[in-house]
Motif scaffolding. Structure first.
Motif, short mmCIF file in Angstrom:
data_model
loop_
_atom_site.label_atom_id
_atom_site.label_comp_id
_atom_site.label_asym_id
_atom_site.label_seq_id
_atom_site.Cartn_x
_atom_site.Cartn_y
_atom_site.Cartn_z
N ASP A 237 0.84 -1.20 0.00
CA ASP A 237 0.00 0.00 0.00
C ASP A 237 0.88 1.25 0.00
N ARG A 238 0.29 2.34 -0.48
CA ARG A 238 0.96 3.62 -0.31
C ARG A 238 0.66 4.12 1.10
N GLY A 239 1.63 4.05 1.98
CA GLY A 239 1.44 4.55 3.33
C GLY A 239 1.34 6.06 3.34
N ASN A 240 0.74 6.60 4.39
CA ASN A 240 0.60 8.05 4.52
C ASN A 240 1.97 8.69 4.61
N VAL A 241 2.20 9.73 3.83
CA VAL A 241 3.51 10.39 3.82
C VAL A 241 3.45 11.79 4.43
N GLN A 242 2.29 12.17 4.98
CA GLN A 242 2.21 13.46 5.65
C GLN A 242 2.96 13.40 6.98
N PRO A 243 3.43 14.55 7.48
CA PRO A 243 4.09 14.56 8.79
C PRO A 243 3.20 13.91 9.84
N PHE A 244 3.81 13.14 10.72
CA PHE A 244 3.05 12.31 11.65
C PHE A 244 2.11 13.14 12.52
N GLY B 68 -3.29 -7.34 3.66
CA GLY B 68 -2.77 -8.63 4.07
C GLY B 68 -2.82 -8.86 5.57
N TRP B 69 -3.10 -7.80 6.36
CA TRP B 69 -3.08 -7.90 7.81
C TRP B 69 -4.44 -7.53 8.39
N LEU B 70 -4.81 -8.19 9.49
CA LEU B 70 -5.99 -7.82 10.26
C LEU B 70 -5.56 -6.81 11.31
N LYS B 71 -6.24 -5.66 11.34
CA LYS B 71 -5.86 -4.59 12.25
C LYS B 71 -6.56 -4.76 13.60
N GLY B 72 -5.78 -4.73 14.66
CA GLY B 72 -6.31 -4.68 16.01
C GLY B 72 -5.95 -3.33 16.60
N GLY B 73 -6.81 -2.33 16.40
CA GLY B 73 -6.47 -0.96 16.77
C GLY B 73 -5.84 -0.23 15.60
N LYS B 74 -5.21 0.90 15.89
CA LYS B 74 -4.72 1.78 14.84
C LYS B 74 -3.25 1.52 14.49
N ALA B 75 -2.98 0.32 14.04
CA ALA B 75 -1.67 0.01 13.47
C ALA B 75 -1.73 0.34 11.98
N VAL B 76 -0.70 1.01 11.46
CA VAL B 76 -0.76 1.57 10.11
C VAL B 76 0.58 1.40 9.40
N THR B 77 0.59 1.78 8.12
CA THR B 77 1.84 1.97 7.38
C THR B 77 2.07 3.46 7.21
N ARG B 78 3.34 3.87 7.28
CA ARG B 78 3.70 5.27 7.13
C ARG B 78 4.96 5.37 6.28
N GLY B 79 5.09 6.50 5.60
CA GLY B 79 6.32 6.76 4.88
C GLY B 79 7.46 7.02 5.85
N TYR B 80 8.66 6.56 5.50
CA TYR B 80 9.82 6.79 6.37
C TYR B 80 10.00 8.27 6.66
N THR B 81 9.85 9.09 5.64
CA THR B 81 10.07 10.53 5.83
C THR B 81 9.02 11.14 6.73
N ALA B 82 7.81 10.57 6.75
CA ALA B 82 6.73 11.12 7.58
C ALA B 82 7.02 10.95 9.06
N VAL B 83 7.81 9.95 9.41
CA VAL B 83 8.13 9.72 10.82
C VAL B 83 9.61 10.00 11.11
N ASN B 84 10.23 10.77 10.20
CA ASN B 84 11.62 11.21 10.39
C ASN B 84 12.59 10.05 10.57
N GLN B 85 12.39 9.01 9.76
CA GLN B 85 13.29 7.86 9.81
C GLN B 85 14.03 7.73 8.48
N ILE B 86 15.21 7.18 8.54
CA ILE B 86 16.02 6.99 7.34
C ILE B 86 15.59 5.68 6.67
N PRO B 87 15.17 5.73 5.41
CA PRO B 87 14.71 4.50 4.73
C PRO B 87 15.76 3.40 4.74
N LEU B 88 15.32 2.18 5.01
CA LEU B 88 16.22 1.04 4.98
C LEU B 88 16.57 0.70 3.54
#
Length: 712
Positions: free
Chosen positions: A340-347, A358-378
């Protein structure tokens, strides 16, 4: 190869094949003209491809659980010729954002619509389905027929015909009549027909098949769709046309007539696709579809390309069908968060609870862009080329959340002559403090778990052909246990397969207890200490409403008498409230395990092992060697749970789970950058499936590149 490049490659291959076929036809024609029939004498002229056509049916407010309970022969036939799959709607389950996502092929963080006010809409600068079509192939005839003002006046379109009849005056009658006319008298290529009345009846009477008005509205829509299909089949050139028929709702709803909230009952939707183009998916999809897949699927069927990144979904025509688990391959779906295209807006600006395919969500677990959470892409190397990940898994909230995935191993383990090894690996990092980030594997076999409260002092815990007697006063299992079920519970041996592998048990509070196994149950007299005569019986014949569980009245996971005239039954990700006085399930069920219904239990969003009531204010639920305590008064899980079963908590009961040999990866200290975690373990014997849980205990915790590989 990235996922996008993979799909692009497939498109290019298909285009090359099409061009090659055209070249062969040209050679045959030239050969005929110039008398050189022998040029391709051994080749037969192929039948020209059929003309692609599309009918998109939008059925507002038709929740998925209603379809199996309502007489819908037309939809049933379409499913037979294609497939129906569960789907998750937008987190703001209003018609505005949901239909915009479906008709424009982008998630709401791009189209900007939060509710039916359409405030913040960016649709003026985003092409809808028909704009894509008319731009690429203006010769095609397109039509959009609607009866809701939100679509008509707030969603710009380039459809050749954009017709509207207000539903409160015309219901769906004029819409359907015009659709039939278009199908009979024009060379239509793409037709969208919107049905409003199921949603209207849901609001007025309740979104539930228990409500006759809601049920009747679904049956009427089914008949109307049948009329449209008849017109398609009566078209003069029907034999030369390749119709792709798609049906989709915008959201679900609850029996109180409401939707609009970020809860499973409102978000659970479905997608039906039928026709030759999707025959390869008749046994299911490897990764279920999403609302943004509809536009690219239609464009692909029509042979229309679109700019990279302009749409957020994938074409179903190129989706992989369901396939069994294979050795030496990653068994996890979307383990790298890149599907999926994860959200890329600032967190701090984005509280968007997007789906995680592919995953069943239990609560607000999400995908995010690395840049949106100030992380260096692997970064990683693929076929000698260095690439980097764009998205990761994380949590939106400070509350515990889970991503769950169920892996069916049946057919694989029985083929192996020696035990398999399981390798679990993931990149994990972030802030943990006193709260851990973990990935757990729960190994499931056929032995089953069940718990039965006898009285204030004793409870019984069943597994396989043994059981344990737990003394609440001593806070431990009594000496001499485990003991055989068959020797101490007379009559339970009447179950198919004997006195073993009990699914669930519950004390009814009247001197009787009920045991459930498969599709059968036995009533047990606790005073006489024996099963009543005449059992087992079929669950579906005597427990009114339990047949509304997905898959029917069988394989109950757990049951618990709440002590107030209500018993709760659990199965998969659903539960049913059973009224012990009226002897039937309450209306509006099943509902889903979530923080809305069982606050704190969302960490186990499906497949609870067992449950038992301790007293009038506390109950315990169990899964995979862990337990949590639920407060009846506060209607929430107590803080600090789940906890592991141990000598300090359930002395002697840890053996109940001993043969499961669950394993996990745990990050229990601050890790500023990604670190690779890996564990190897032997797959326990007789395991039929594995539950994978990614457990976030708060924000600023990150996971990526999960893999679960089975090896000889």
């Amino acid at each position: 190869m990235s996922l996008f490049n993979h799909f692009t490659f497939i498109k290019k291959v298909r285009r090359c094949i099409s061009q090659l076929a055209s070249l062969c036809l040209l050679i045959l024609f030239v050969g005929k003209v110039y008398g050189v029939d022998s040029l391709l004498a051994d080749h037969k002229l192929k039948v020209p491809p059929k003309i692609p056509k599309v009918l998109l049916l939008g059925i507002d407010g038709l929740k998925p659980s209603a379809i199996p309970r309502v007489n819908t022969p037309v939809l049933d036939k379409l499913i037979t010729d294609g497939f129906i799959s569960p789907m998750l709607a937008e987190d703001t389950t209003w018609s505005g954002p949901c239909w915009a996502t479906i008709l424009y092929g982008v998630w709401r963080d791009r189209h900007g619509i939060y509710d039916n006010s359409f405030t913040g809409s960016k649709l003026q600068s985003i092409p809808d389905l028909f704009t894509h079509i008319e731009t690429a192939k203006p010769v095609l005839h397109t039509a959009r027929l609607t009866s809701w003002t939100g679509i008509r006046y707030n969603m710009p379109t380039a459809a050749d015909e954009d017709l509207y009849w207000y539903y409160q005056e015309h219901q769906d009658t004029e819409t359907v009549n015009k659709a039939k006319d278009i199908l009979s008298t024009t060379d239509i290529d793409v037709l969208f027909v919107y049905f409003s009345m199921v949603d209207v009846k849901g609001h007025n009477h309740g979104f539930s098949a228990d409500k006759p008005e809601y049920r009747q509205s679904i049956e009427k829509v089914d008949r109307q769709i049948g009329e449209l299909l008849t017109r398609i089949q009566q078209r003069p050139k029907f034999a030369d046309e390749d119709w792709l028929i798609l049906a989709v709702p915008d959201h679900g709803g609850t029996i109180d007539g409401q939707h609009g909230k970020n809860r499973p009952e409102h978000r659970k939707a479905w997608l039906l696709a039928s026709g030759h183009a999707v025959h390869h998916l008749r046994k299911g999809m490897n990764i279920p579809p999403s609302p943004v897949d509809i536009v690219p699927t239609i464009l692909d069927h029509l042979g229309i390309d679109y700019a990279p990144g302009s749409l957020d979904g994938h074409s179903l025509l190129e989706a992989f069908p369901s396939y069994p688990v294979k050795l030496n391959k990653n068994t996890l779906k979307n383990g790298d968060a890149e599907y999926d295209r994860g959200n890329v807006q600032p967190f701090y600006l984005a509280n968007y609870d997007n789906q995680v395919s592919g995953w069943l969500k239990g609560g607000k677990a999400v995908t995010r862009g690395y840049t949106a959470v100030n992380q260096i892409p692997l970064k990683y190397v693929q076929k000698g080329e260095q690439r980097q990940n764009a998205y990761l898994f994380t949590s939106l909230t400070k509350e515990p959340t889970t991503l769950a995935q169920h892996i069916d191993l049946q057919g694989l383990t029985t083929q192996q002559s020696k035990p398999l090894k399981v390798t679990l690996a993931a990149d994990m990092w972030g802030r943990t403090a006193d709260k851990n980030l973990s990935i757990k594997l729960f190994f499931n076999d056929a032995k089953g778990f069940a718990a039965l409260r006898k009285n204030d002092q004793y409870a019984y815990f069943f597994r396989g052909d043994e059981y344990y007697q737990f003394d609440f006063n001593k806070d431990q299992v009594d000496d001499g246990y485990p003991a055989d079920i068959v020797s101490n519970w007379p009559g339970l041996d009447q179950f198919k397969g004997g006195a073993r592998n009990i699914d669930a048990a519950v004390n009814w509070g009247n001197g009787k207890a009920y045991f459930f196994k498969g599709d059968e149950y036995i009533r047990y007299d606790l005073k006489k200490d024996q099963a009543d005569s005449g059992y087992p019986l079929k669950i579906k014949d005597h427990w009114s409403g339990l047949d509304t569980f997905s898959g029917g009245a069988n394989a109950i996971d757990a049951a618990i008498n709440w002590g107030n005239g209500i018993t709760y039954f659990f199965k998969g990700d659903e539960y049913i409230c059973f009224n012990m006085t009226s002897d039937r399930a309450a209306k509006g069920y099943p509902m889903f395990i979530s923080n809305w219904t069982w606050s704190g239990l969302q960490v186990w969003p499906d497949r609870i092992d067992a449950a038992v009531r301790r007293n009038s204010i506390k109950s315990y639920l169990f899964k995979g060697g862990y337990y949590l305590r639920f407060d009846h008064v506060l209607n929430k899980t107590d803080d600090g749970f789940p906890k592991a079963i141990s000598e300090r908590s359930w002395a002697g009961l840890e053996q109940w789970y001993q043969s499961k040999h669950n394993t996990e990866l745990t990050l229990n200290s601050y890790q500023s950058s990604a670190r690779r975690f890996l564990t190897d373990t032997a797959l326990p014997s007789q395991v039929e499936s594995i539950d994978v849980h990614v457990n976030f205990s708060g924000q600023q915790q990150y996971v990526d590149n999960l893999s679960l590989i089975l090896r000889n």
